[in-house]
Design a protein around this motif. Sequence first.
Motif, mmCIF file in Angstrom:
data_model
loop_
_atom_site.group_PDB
_atom_site.id
_atom_site.type_symbol
_atom_site.label_atom_id
_atom_site.label_comp_id
_atom_site.label_asym_id
_atom_site.label_seq_id
_atom_site.Cartn_x
_atom_site.Cartn_y
_atom_site.Cartn_z
ATOM 1 N N ALA A 7 -1.289 22.622 1.233
ATOM 2 C CA ALA A 7 -0.005 21.960 1.487
ATOM 3 C C ALA A 7 -0.005 21.308 2.875
ATOM 4 O O ALA A 7 0.545 20.220 3.054
ATOM 5 N N ARG A 8 -0.632 21.976 3.856
ATOM 6 C CA ARG A 8 -0.661 21.424 5.219
ATOM 7 C C ARG A 8 -1.616 20.237 5.321
ATOM 8 O O ARG A 8 -1.420 19.363 6.153
ATOM 9 N N THR A 9 -2.669 20.203 4.497
ATOM 10 C CA THR A 9 -3.644 19.104 4.586
ATOM 11 C C THR A 9 -3.254 17.909 3.733
ATOM 12 O O THR A 9 -3.846 16.840 3.883
ATOM 13 N N GLU A 10 -2.289 18.059 2.864
ATOM 14 C CA GLU A 10 -1.868 16.952 1.996
ATOM 15 C C GLU A 10 -1.437 15.720 2.793
ATOM 16 O O GLU A 10 -1.885 14.605 2.495
ATOM 17 N N PRO A 11 -0.627 15.874 3.845
ATOM 18 C CA PRO A 11 -0.252 14.687 4.632
ATOM 19 C C PRO A 11 -1.474 14.030 5.279
ATOM 20 O O PRO A 11 -1.557 12.805 5.363
ATOM 21 N N PHE A 12 -2.430 14.857 5.727
ATOM 22 C CA PHE A 12 -3.635 14.300 6.337
ATOM 23 C C PHE A 12 -4.449 13.506 5.316
ATOM 24 O O PHE A 12 -4.988 12.452 5.642
ATOM 25 N N ALA A 13 -4.548 14.023 4.106
ATOM 26 C CA ALA A 13 -5.283 13.317 3.050
ATOM 27 C C ALA A 13 -4.635 11.976 2.767
ATOM 28 O O ALA A 13 -5.323 10.957 2.587
ATOM 29 N N THR A 14 -3.313 11.945 2.785
ATOM 30 C CA THR A 14 -2.593 10.684 2.565
ATOM 31 C C THR A 14 -2.862 9.710 3.714
ATOM 32 O O THR A 14 -3.121 8.521 3.480
ATOM 33 N N GLN A 15 -2.826 10.211 4.937
ATOM 34 C CA GLN A 15 -3.098 9.364 6.094
ATOM 35 C C GLN A 15 -4.534 8.843 6.072
ATOM 36 O O GLN A 15 -4.786 7.674 6.385
ATOM 37 N N ILE A 16 -5.473 9.698 5.698
ATOM 38 C CA ILE A 16 -6.884 9.287 5.629
ATOM 39 C C ILE A 16 -7.061 8.190 4.587
ATOM 40 O O ILE A 16 -7.754 7.194 4.833
ATOM 41 N N SER A 17 -6.429 8.350 3.449
ATOM 42 C CA SER A 17 -6.522 7.314 2.414
ATOM 43 C C SER A 17 -5.956 5.991 2.914
ATOM 44 O O SER A 17 -6.531 4.923 2.674
ATOM 45 N N SER A 18 -4.840 6.062 3.617
ATOM 46 C CA SER A 18 -4.214 4.856 4.165
ATOM 47 C C SER A 18 -5.132 4.196 5.194
ATOM 48 O O SER A 18 -5.325 2.976 5.177
ATOM 49 N N LEU A 19 -5.722 4.997 6.074
ATOM 50 C CA LEU A 19 -6.626 4.463 7.092
ATOM 51 C C LEU A 19 -7.884 3.861 6.462
ATOM 52 O O LEU A 19 -8.373 2.815 6.918
ATOM 53 N N GLN A 20 -8.394 4.491 5.429
ATOM 54 C CA GLN A 20 -9.568 3.950 4.748
ATOM 55 C C GLN A 20 -9.249 2.592 4.122
ATOM 56 O O GLN A 20 -10.084 1.677 4.158
ATOM 57 N N ALA A 21 -8.062 2.462 3.561
ATOM 58 C CA ALA A 21 -7.662 1.176 2.973
ATOM 59 C C ALA A 21 -7.557 0.112 4.063
ATOM 60 O O ALA A 21 -8.004 -1.033 3.873
ATOM 61 N N GLU A 22 -6.975 0.452 5.238
ATOM 62 C CA GLU A 22 -6.873 -0.501 6.343
ATOM 63 C C GLU A 22 -8.253 -0.916 6.843
ATOM 64 O O GLU A 22 -8.504 -2.101 7.098
ATOM 65 N N VAL A 23 -9.153 0.059 6.985
ATOM 66 C CA VAL A 23 -10.514 -0.240 7.443
ATOM 67 C C VAL A 23 -11.204 -1.161 6.449
ATOM 68 O O VAL A 23 -11.887 -2.122 6.839
ATOM 69 N N ALA A 24 -11.029 -0.894 5.170
ATOM 70 C CA ALA A 24 -11.643 -1.748 4.147
ATOM 71 C C ALA A 24 -11.097 -3.170 4.245
ATOM 72 O O ALA A 24 -11.859 -4.142 4.125
ATOM 73 N N ASN A 25 -9.790 -3.292 4.461
ATOM 74 C CA ASN A 25 -9.194 -4.631 4.607
ATOM 75 C C ASN A 25 -9.717 -5.342 5.838
ATOM 76 O O ASN A 25 -9.962 -6.547 5.820
ATOM 77 N N LEU A 26 -9.873 -4.587 6.929
ATOM 78 C CA LEU A 26 -10.330 -5.198 8.177
ATOM 79 C C LEU A 26 -11.815 -5.551 8.140
ATOM 80 O O LEU A 26 -12.240 -6.514 8.766
ATOM 81 N N THR A 27 -12.609 -4.752 7.438
ATOM 82 C CA THR A 27 -14.057 -5.002 7.421
ATOM 83 C C THR A 27 -14.499 -5.888 6.271
ATOM 84 O O THR A 27 -15.642 -6.316 6.242
ATOM 85 N N ALA A 28 -13.621 -6.188 5.353
ATOM 86 C CA ALA A 28 -14.000 -7.028 4.206
ATOM 87 C C ALA A 28 -14.476 -8.399 4.660
ATOM 88 O O ALA A 28 -15.525 -8.876 4.198
#
Length: 178
Positions: free
Chosen positions: A98-119
């Motif tokens: 339950a405590r790591t769920e927000p982190f997993a969501t943030q990591i997914s969001s950051l990965q999407a941003e990195v993918a957009n920036l590095t595309a």
Amino acid sequence: MSLRQILFVKSTRVPAHKKAAPRKKRPTLLNMINSLRHRFLRLFNSLSRRLHRISRDVSRLAGQVNDVSAQEKQLAVKVAQTTQSLNGLSGQVSALAARTEPFATQISSLQAEVANLTAPSRAVRTLLQGRVGTTVSIESNAGSISGTLTAVGDDFAQIQEPTGDIVLIPLANVNSVT
């Protein structure tokens, strides 16, 4: 024929009596009782020994059953303790999830941003990799650079200018390639 002759003839024709075999003595009642008593005592002793062995084996088996029963009780206690520990650990794992769920969501969001920036950089890198060894002109945020493309890295391009200078250009700064 005289009587004597008749007796003689008859006595010669009559088979001679064999001597009778001596008769076995019939056991007396006392001898029979003693024999039966002796047999009974042997049987009684044999049965007593067998009964003693069986009794000893039953005692040994009863001890083993008691040992197994005690071990079973110890195992039941250990199983209960292990189950209790597992339940506690399961609760802790749930709490951590339950405590790591927000982190997993943030990591997914950051990965999407990195993918957009590095595309764009990946697209530029793919384009430039096919042109290594040729003369290119790159428009970047710092201006136009022309020369021979000598290498393409993960996030840079290397160009050798006609003057012999080597210029490294970050792929993120490349605006166009001609």
